[in-house]
Structure formats: C-alpha cells, structure tokens
Design an enzyme around this catalytic site. Structure first.
Site, PDB file in Angstrom:
ATOM      1  N   LYS A 152       0.839  -1.188   0.000  1.00  0.00           N
ATOM      2  CA  LYS A 152       0.000   0.000   0.000  1.00  0.00           C
ATOM      3  C   LYS A 152       0.875   1.238   0.000  1.00  0.00           C
ATOM      4  CE  LYS A 152      -3.379   2.638   2.690  1.00  0.00           C
ATOM      5  NZ  LYS A 152      -4.220   2.748   3.892  1.00  0.00           N
ATOM      6  N   GLU A 204      -9.595  10.988  12.561  1.00  0.00           N
ATOM      7  CA  GLU A 204      -8.740   9.869  12.988  1.00  0.00           C
ATOM      8  C   GLU A 204      -7.891  10.201  14.211  1.00  0.00           C
ATOM      9  OE1 GLU A 204      -5.670   6.675  10.883  1.00  0.00           O
ATOM     10  OE2 GLU A 204      -6.449   8.371   9.753  1.00  0.00           O
ATOM     11  N   GLY A 221     -10.070   3.464   4.285  1.00  0.00           N
ATOM     12  CA  GLY A 221     -11.207   3.042   3.485  1.00  0.00           C
ATOM     13  C   GLY A 221     -12.232   4.164   3.481  1.00  0.00           C
ATOM     14  N   GLU A 248      -7.366  -2.641   2.593  1.00  0.00           N
ATOM     15  CA  GLU A 248      -6.635  -1.420   2.942  1.00  0.00           C
ATOM     16  C   GLU A 248      -6.718  -1.157   4.445  1.00  0.00           C
ATOM     17  OE1 GLU A 248      -6.978   3.400   2.150  1.00  0.00           O
ATOM     18  OE2 GLU A 248      -7.945   2.023   0.749  1.00  0.00           O
ATOM     19  N   ALA A 311      -2.152   4.133   7.152  1.00  0.00           N
ATOM     20  CA  ALA A 311      -3.308   4.925   6.728  1.00  0.00           C
ATOM     21  C   ALA A 311      -2.900   6.204   6.026  1.00  0.00           C
ATOM     22  CB  ALA A 311      -4.190   5.259   7.931  1.00  0.00           C
ATOM     23  N   ARG A 355      -7.390  16.084   6.018  1.00  0.00           N
ATOM     24  CA  ARG A 355      -8.429  17.085   5.746  1.00  0.00           C
ATOM     25  C   ARG A 355      -7.960  18.447   6.234  1.00  0.00           C
ATOM     26  NH1 ARG A 355      -8.770  12.566   4.851  1.00  0.00           N
ATOM     27  NH2 ARG A 355     -10.474  11.133   5.307  1.00  0.00           N
ATOM     28  N   GLY A 369      -5.142  12.939   0.237  1.00  0.00           N
ATOM     29  CA  GLY A 369      -4.483  11.750  -0.275  1.00  0.00           C
ATOM     30  C   GLY A 369      -5.452  10.595  -0.402  1.00  0.00           C
ATOM     31  N   LYS A 388     -12.226  14.374  -0.577  1.00  0.00           N
ATOM     32  CA  LYS A 388     -11.567  14.764   0.670  1.00  0.00           C
ATOM     33  C   LYS A 388     -11.268  16.260   0.710  1.00  0.00           C
ATOM     34  CE  LYS A 388      -9.678  10.222   1.750  1.00  0.00           C
ATOM     35  NZ  LYS A 388      -8.495   9.327   1.762  1.00  0.00           N
TER      36      LYS A 388
END
Length: 409
Positions: A152, A204, A221, A248, A311, A355, A369, A388
């Site tokens: 990833k 997050e 995700g 992911e 992430a 963000r 991203g 986003k």
C-alpha cells in the site's frame, strides 16, 4: 477520557468559544494552538519556547528533544507547561512543536450554525499535480504493488486557492469544528507572520494515553457521501462490503496492533471495522482500546512506534515513504503527520493530520491523499482526493462549481 493533568477545565458557551477562537487565530504575530476533540477543546497562546531539532534528524530525535525540553521547563518552575503542536510526515524542517503555558481547557460545545467567512473573491485555482498526472502516478504504484514491491501507498495532491482578501482563520476553524463534532479539529502556528496557520478537521485518532489507558481509532477506506439518503446508505454498505477497502483497512489495523501490543497488558482490537461518517465522507474505522503495562509509558513513546501509520503512508513503511517522496512534487509539511499535546505526566492525545490546509494571508493550500493498493483504479482514487478536499472547501462555503468555474477561466 480525562483531560490535561493539573489544569482546571472551564465551562464556556459558544459565544465565549467564538471570542477566544478569534483572539487566538486572528493574530498575525502571536503563536497559538487550538485542538478540539470529541470531548473538549484545548487552547494555548503563551509560548515558552519552540522545540528545536537538528537538521536532517528523524522522528525519534524530534520526540527525544520534545520530552527533554518539557522536563526542563517543569524543573525550571513551569509546572503546567504543555507540549503542543504538530509533527510532520517527513522533514525536520516542518516540526511545529511548542512549549506553552497558561493552557486552557473548555468543555466541547457545538457551534450552532455554519458561519459565513467574510466575502472572499476567489481569483486563482491550481492542482498539484493535475488530475491526469495524478492518475498516471496511481497506475505506476498499482504496477509496483502487482509486482510485489509493496502492499500500500498513500499518494497525495494539493489544491491551492488564491483569494483577493486575507482569510479569516477563526471562522474557518469554527466551521471545520462544527462539521466534525466526533473528530479532531486543529489550528497551529509557531510563527504566523512568517508561515501562517495550519488548520484541519480529522476523523482519525492516532493515539491517546491517560495513566494506564490507551486508545487509537485508525481510519482507512473511504467513500463519498450522497445527498440522496437512499443512495447515501447504499454507498455506506458498498464501502463496508468492499474487499479493496477492507484489505486497505486491515493493513493499518495489523500494524497498529503489532506496535501497541508490547506496551499493553490488554489490547482490544475488534475483528471488523465499523462505519463512521463525516459531513462529506463515509470511512471504515476501528476503535482500539488497551491497558498499558506501565503508567510511566509516555504518549510520545507510542507516537514514535505508530507514526506514520499505513493509513497515511503505506506498507512496508519505508518503501512506501521513499516512493511518496519520489512521486509527490511538493512538501507535505504537517499533512499526514500528527497533531496534539503531551503533559508532564506523559499523558496526551494525538490525531492524524488529514483534511487540512496551510493558510497564509490570502492563500489556502489544501492537502488530500488516497490509499493505493493493488486493486485500486486511478480514476476512483482521483475522485477520492476530490471528495476529501470538500471538507475544507465546505469550511470556506465553496462549491465544486466555484472551483470548476475558476479552472475554466
């Protein structure tokens, strides 16, 4: 979760919050920090010192310098000094950590309505890279993954907005916070006259630690929401059933669990992610909670083990990071870093800086991203970055049509 050790909380209404947000954020000369969590808001604007780190140094050195500076401040009589600010994705030049005193904590109250930022005239829009170039980069990463070189990578873009007027940062922060009540909103500047403010609204949590309790809420995700409630629920179910997004997400959860486990006597990691939503996006998230073996574990020790997570970087970490730095034609600054605080007891709370935007006078540089895996489709990942960007664009009360119109001029 309890809040900053040794600092009294203050109950305030939304009018008071608006007043001190304006006081902190609309000063062109004074440094400051605002951090809104799901439970409280913390602010600091009396800087004792910046955290100085050696050029070309790495994360472990940044955090060692920060802990040492905090200890020295406490020993010098600043009993309630707090480390606050942002840790960047990659470069020591972008470390934005400060020791602040007279830190204030407020009960989290929601702003009742979207605030109108003063009349802003948008005069220029640019993407870095442009859409087709970004899709070409995504395809290159997909081919690298299909060849077995990595699992990833998170590839980012910039949307730069130029206005005729300077931006009212306090209103922007209030709008971001209002639209993100269950997440983390932040604004930091150690030298606003020189580099402006870095602001954002993240869903997050990287890690939080209070005594022996530890929390993390990784998010990976994503799918855009829909104004039609029926289609919106279909989108949510589509995300939950997506093998690509579940993979992911699993890459992120496995890494975080592996890194936290050695510190913990107990660690609860749900077997399946849950759905969370923001105003614009659906996400897969997992609420991880544990108990530390030792209360002496410092929150920055946990940050060191976790940052950057897959992430916002990729897996394997170093392979993904090298490819990101090679492909992205810009500096991420604090984007894909972590933002938060740590007190003298080693407690603290750190969100993932997504963000977000760098705001300097009349310029807003937005970052977004997308997580690329072997099953990724370039067009879909391009669309994800556009979704986003909407978080900060909503803070400006800008529509996609406004951006498209400027591009067509």
């Amino acid at each position: 979760m309890s809040i900053l050790t040794g600092i009294a909380a203050d109950l305030s209404n939304s009018c008071q919050q608006t007043a001190w947000a304006h006081e902190v954020l609309n000063c062109d000369q004074s440094p400051g920090f605002l951090f809104a969590t799901p439970d409280y808001i913390v602010k600091g604007q009396h800087k004792l010192s910046d955290i100085q780190v050696p050029a070309q140094s790495k994360l472990n050195e940044w955090l060692s310098e920060a802990k040492a500076a905090l200890n020295q401040a406490v020993q010098a009589g600043h009993q309630h000094a707090v480390l606050m600010g942002g840790i960047p994705f990659a470069s020591s030049e972008d470390v934005n950590l400060m020791l602040l005193s007279d830190v204030q904590i407020y009960e989290k109250l929601l702003y009742p309505t979207q605030q109108k930022i003063q009349d802003l005239t948008l005069q220029n829009v640019s993407f870095i890279p442009e859409g087709l170039d970004y899709q070409t980069q995504v395809q290159f990463l997909v081919e690298q993954m299909q060849a077995g070189h990595l699992n990833k990578a998170v590839l980012a873009r910039i949307l730069e907005l130029e206005f005729q007027q300077n931006i009212d940062i306090s209103t922007l922060f209030q709008n971001l916070s209002r639209a993100n009540p269950e997440g983390y909103s932040y604004a930091v500047a150690n030298n606003p006259a020189q580099s402006g403010w870095f602001v954002g609204a993240s869903p997050e949590l990287l890690v939080a630690k209070q005594r022996r309790q530890v929390w993390s809420k990784p998010v990976a995700g994503t799918l855009a929401r829909d104004i039609d409630p029926v289609q919106d629920q279909k989108n949510a179910q589509q995300l939950l059933n997506s093998a690509k997004d579940q993979h992911e997400h699993a890459v992120v959860i496995e890494m975080i669990a592996d890194q936290l486990a050695p510190f913990c006597s107990r660690l609860n990691v749900p077997k399946q992610p849950s759905l969370i939503r923001t105003q614009r996006l659906w996400h897969l998230a997992t609420h991880i909670q544990g108990e530390l073996k030792s209360e002496d574990t410092h929150v920055l020790d946990l940050v060191e083990r976790l940052h950057p997570t897959p992430a916002i970087c990729g897996q394997p970490t170093q392979v993904a990071k090298d490819l990101i730095l090679r492909l992205e034609p810009f500096n991420r600054e604090l984007f894909a870093g972590t933002m938060g605080w740590a007190d003298r007891e080693g407690n603290g709370e750190w969100s993932v800086t997504v963000r977000c935007a760098r705001i300097y006078q009349n310029i807003a540089r937005l970052f977004a991203g997308a997580g690329i895996v072997a099953a990724s489709e370039p067009h879909a990942e391009h669309a994800e970055t556009a979704a986003k960007f909407r978080t900060v664009l909503d803070g400006f009360s800008l529509e996609s049509a406004d951006i498209q119109h400027m591009q067509e001029q």
